[in-house]
Design an enzyme around this catalytic site. Structure first.
Site, short mmCIF file in Angstrom:
data_model
loop_
_atom_site.label_atom_id
_atom_site.label_comp_id
_atom_site.label_asym_id
_atom_site.label_seq_id
_atom_site.Cartn_x
_atom_site.Cartn_y
_atom_site.Cartn_z
N ARG A 116 26.15 36.29 46.66
CA ARG A 116 24.76 36.09 47.11
C ARG A 116 24.78 34.92 48.09
O ARG A 116 25.08 33.79 47.71
CB ARG A 116 23.85 35.79 45.92
N HIS A 143 19.55 43.67 51.00
CA HIS A 143 19.48 43.45 49.56
C HIS A 143 19.59 44.83 48.88
O HIS A 143 18.63 45.33 48.29
CB HIS A 143 18.16 42.78 49.20
N GLN A 146 18.59 45.50 45.11
CA GLN A 146 17.15 45.54 44.91
C GLN A 146 16.59 46.89 45.32
O GLN A 146 15.74 47.47 44.63
CB GLN A 146 16.48 44.43 45.72
N ASP A 238 6.60 41.18 49.52
CA ASP A 238 7.54 40.11 49.16
C ASP A 238 6.91 38.79 49.59
O ASP A 238 5.88 38.77 50.27
CB ASP A 238 8.88 40.34 49.87
N CYS A 278 9.69 42.43 44.55
CA CYS A 278 11.04 42.11 44.09
C CYS A 278 11.09 40.85 43.23
O CYS A 278 12.09 40.63 42.54
CB CYS A 278 11.98 41.99 45.28
N ARG A 306 17.02 46.39 37.87
CA ARG A 306 18.15 45.72 38.52
C ARG A 306 19.37 45.79 37.61
O ARG A 306 20.50 46.02 38.07
CB ARG A 306 17.80 44.26 38.84
#
Length: 319
Positions: A116, A143, A146, A238, A278, A306
């Site tokens: 990450r 991502h 996600q 988001d 998310c 996830r």
């Protein structure tokens, strides 16, 4: 239980990197979703899997995380494996070691590497020199984990991807990039509404549109949130200032104010719309509490998923 008519040789996924959904065919994405759904069902029924017994995952975190770290660690544990958390303080990368050297050394110790970081180029370099699968857990561009969780959540609640319209409202960031690619791959129509100057990267829009042609879906990009949300089945947003953009918070608040997901905006969607985010969310900024805490919101199903999609990815790439 999820079931898709796919023809996938699962053995071909072994050893593959998971950097972006662009690298996976529609059938492979359906396969991962089906596997995730089956793993979720098994976990709920208390069935224990040791499919990754004796396997280890190295987890490189250059950014703070809640859901990513917990879901990957728990996922490896549920599959009988082990996850090793590595912060910049734990690695020689922080002291100037080339990413190529880190990749080659870690490959001798672990069976997969998850990273990450802010730089997608760093993930690509890590994958270039690693001899074990590399999993992108978030970069400045993508991502993908996600997006897989988003797709699983949508399918669980809608029972199909056909004739589903997904609308993303907000910053054209890494989450938006992966969502638009994922939607196109499974044949969902998607519209993205962002303020001028905060749109998705043009090359990613073009790639998604090329995918959409082959799956029969549509990709629409606009600066008008009301136009985008009309007849939406899914509304997604988001935070306005993602990690690394905190210094732009005030400017972004002004630019994004008309893009807040609130009761007025969602009134243009279908009555049974779902709300996705998310997380973490800032109530009162990108979304009102009235919406995110409503019966339309499935954000915690999304967060849970996830875990299950990442287990599917780990099992497919490592075993």
């Amino acid at each position: 239980m999820l079931q898709f008519e796919t023809k996938v040789d699962a053995n071909k996924l072994k050893g593959k990197d998971f950097l972006t959904l662009l690298d996976f065919s529609s059938d492979e994405i359906f396969y991962l979703l089906e596997l995730a759904g089956n793993m979720k069902k098994a976990q709920k029924e208390g069935k224990i899997s040791n499919i990754l017994q004796g396997k280890s995952l190295g987890m490189i975190f250059e950014n703070a995380s809640t859901r990513t770290r917990v879901s990957f660690e728990v996922g490896m544990t549920q599959l009988g494996g082990h996850a090793l958390f590595l912060s910049p303080r734990d690695l020689q990368i922080g002291r100037g070691e080339p990413i190529s050297d880190t990749a080659q050394a870690l490959s001798r110790y672990v069976d997969a590497i998850m990273i990450r970081t802010n730089s997608h180029e760093k993930v690509e370099e890590l994958a270039k020199y690693s001899t074990v699968p590399v999993i992108n857990a978030l970069t400045d561009y993508y991502h993908p984990c996600q997006a897989l969780a988003d797709l699983l959540t949508i399918y669980e609640h809608k029972g199909t991807f056909k004739d589903i319209k997904v609308v993303y409202v907000g910053d054209g960031n890494n989450v938006a990039h992966s969502l638009v690619i994922g939607a196109a791959k499974v044949g969902m129509d998607i519209a993205v509404a962002s303020p001028k100057g905060y749109e998705m990267k043009q090359e990613i829009i073009q790639k998604a549109k090329e995918v959409a042609v082959s799956t029969g879906s549509t990709v629409t990009v606009t600066n008008d949130p009301l136009e985008a949300v009309k007849d939406a089945d899914i509304i997604y947003t988001d935070v306005w200032a993602s990690m690394g953009y905190e210094s732009e918070q005030k400017d972004r608040e002004a630019a994004f104010a008309p893009f807040q997901v609130n009761s007025e905006l969602v009134s243009n969607a279908k009555e049974d719309y779902l709300f996705l985010h998310c997380l973490p969310a800032h109530r009162g900024e990108e979304v009102t509490a009235e919406i995110i805490d409503s019966a339309h919101s499935v954000v915690f199903d999304e967060a849970e998923n996830r875990l299950h999609v990442q287990k599917a990815v780990l099992a497919s790439l490592i075993k």
